[in-house]
Motif scaffolding. Structure first.
Motif, short mmCIF file in Angstrom:
data_model
loop_
_atom_site.label_atom_id
_atom_site.label_comp_id
_atom_site.label_asym_id
_atom_site.label_seq_id
_atom_site.Cartn_x
_atom_site.Cartn_y
_atom_site.Cartn_z
N LEU A 22 -28.65 -31.33 33.16
CA LEU A 22 -27.80 -31.61 31.70
C LEU A 22 -26.65 -30.63 31.99
CD1 LEU A 22 -30.83 -31.38 29.27
CD2 LEU A 22 -29.76 -33.30 30.45
N LEU A 23 -26.62 -29.33 32.26
CA LEU A 23 -25.56 -28.52 32.09
C LEU A 23 -24.21 -29.39 32.82
CD1 LEU A 23 -24.02 -26.14 31.28
CD2 LEU A 23 -25.19 -24.83 33.03
N PHE A 24 -24.90 -29.64 34.29
CA PHE A 24 -23.79 -30.03 35.27
C PHE A 24 -23.37 -31.66 34.77
CE2 PHE A 24 -24.31 -27.57 39.40
CZ PHE A 24 -24.28 -26.32 38.47
N ILE A 25 -23.97 -32.33 34.17
CA ILE A 25 -23.50 -33.63 33.42
C ILE A 25 -22.37 -33.28 32.59
CG2 ILE A 25 -24.13 -35.49 31.99
CD1 ILE A 25 -26.93 -35.64 33.00
N ARG A 26 -22.53 -32.45 31.80
CA ARG A 26 -21.64 -32.08 30.65
C ARG A 26 -20.42 -31.56 31.42
NH1 ARG A 26 -19.10 -33.67 26.40
NH2 ARG A 26 -18.48 -31.76 24.98
N LEU A 27 -20.59 -30.45 32.26
CA LEU A 27 -19.45 -29.86 33.06
C LEU A 27 -18.68 -30.74 33.84
CD1 LEU A 27 -20.77 -26.36 33.55
CD2 LEU A 27 -19.18 -27.01 31.58
#
Length: 302
Positions: free
Chosen positions: A281-286
């Motif tokens: 989830l964090l990497f999707i956003r970033l």
């Protein structure tokens, strides 16, 4: 973290099929070429069932689904459907079990796609969707946790979204209304993980959808081609990226309460799976924020 997310970002998974993934076996055991989502639809509904080592749970789901679909077709002869079981590189007899339904109902109604290697749930669904013939495409889990007749609720939710921009719309099955009951049966640790995951989904990726992970989703053909052609994540968090993409393209989404029962045999390992999804989830956003991933018009599969 943004730098790590950027430099470790992989390109979109290769949409190329292995040679044997371009065909399916008809009821007589003969090879036939799979259709493409880029072709004009010839069925009203396609049901895509991702399956990994599901030889035991799959028959219950298939019996319920096909019983409903056959009954609906008898009541309305104009209704047409297909069920596509995608064996995601299983090590058991999943393909053989599914093929028995092809022999029973015919390959026009039931098809089995056997992937050469495991791609993950999102990757398996994508291969099924890219081989579908339906005007509407339903994602349905092989465990049969959602009562299949609830597809009518999703159809109503989809129709209520009209007019569809570019003929695109999505109806998501939701278990959010069962949350209080499920909390009472869960440990405090699992409840904490659940709330933490919901917060990350809301904070980082998808607003306005309480349950992104229910495997019962109905998409118009155009919405399916647009979103799945842009998908990077092929494993557990693919649902979140799918809805992130849909919201980016301003595809209308309805969240519909469905009947759901927890079925034994889940492939999720509570702590590590949640940890992996949190990282995703964090990497999707970033990765979208830094431009490592970009959303473009859909690409055709080879």
């Amino acid at each position: 973290i943004s730098f790590v997310a950027f430099i470790t970002a992989t390109e979109m998974p290769d949409l190329h099929r292995h040679e044997q993934e371009k065909f399916f076996l008809n009821a007589r055991g003969q090879k036939e070429t799979l259709p493409s989502i880029w072709d004009s639809p010839t069925k009203q509904l396609s049901v895509v069932v991702p399956s990994y080592n599901e030889e035991k749970r799959l028959p219950v789901m298939m019996d319920e689904a096909l019983s409903y679909l056959e009954k609906r077709q008898k009541q309305d002869p104009t209704f047409t459907y297909e069920v596509i079981v995608v064996d995601d590189g299983s090590k058991d007899q999943t393909s053989e079990v599914a093929f028995k339904y092809c022999q029973k109902y015919g390959s026009d109604k039931v098809r089995v796609i056997t992937l050469v290697k495991n791609r993950g749930k999102g990757g398996a669904i994508r291969m099924g969707i890219f081989s579908s013939r339906g005007e509407k495409i339903l994602m349905a889990d092989a465990d049969g946790a959602t009562k299949f007749p609830d597809v009518e609720k999703l159809e109503k939710g989809l129709n209520d979204l009209q007019p569809w921009p570019g003929q695109m719309a999505i109806a998501c099955g939701s278990r959010a209304h069962l949350e209080k009951e499920s909390i009472a049966q869960r440990s405090y640790f699992r409840t904490l993980l659940m709330y933490g995951f919901h917060f990350l989904v809301w904070f980082l990726c998808v607003k306005g959808i309480r349950d992104t992970q229910c495997g019962f989703k109905l998409l118009t053909r155009e919405a399916a081609s647009r979103t799945f052609s842009s998908l990077h994540i092929e494993r557990w968090a693919f649902d979140v990226e799918l809805l992130y993409i849909a919201q980016f393209f301003k595809i209308p989404i309805a969240e519909i309460a469905v009947n759901w029962t927890e079925i034994e045999g889940s492939k999720l390992v509570p702590f590590w799976s949640w940890l992996q999804m949190g990282k995703d989830l964090l990497f999707i956003r970033l990765r979208y924020l830094t431009g490592a991933w970009r959303l473009q018009q859909p690409r055709k599969v080879n």
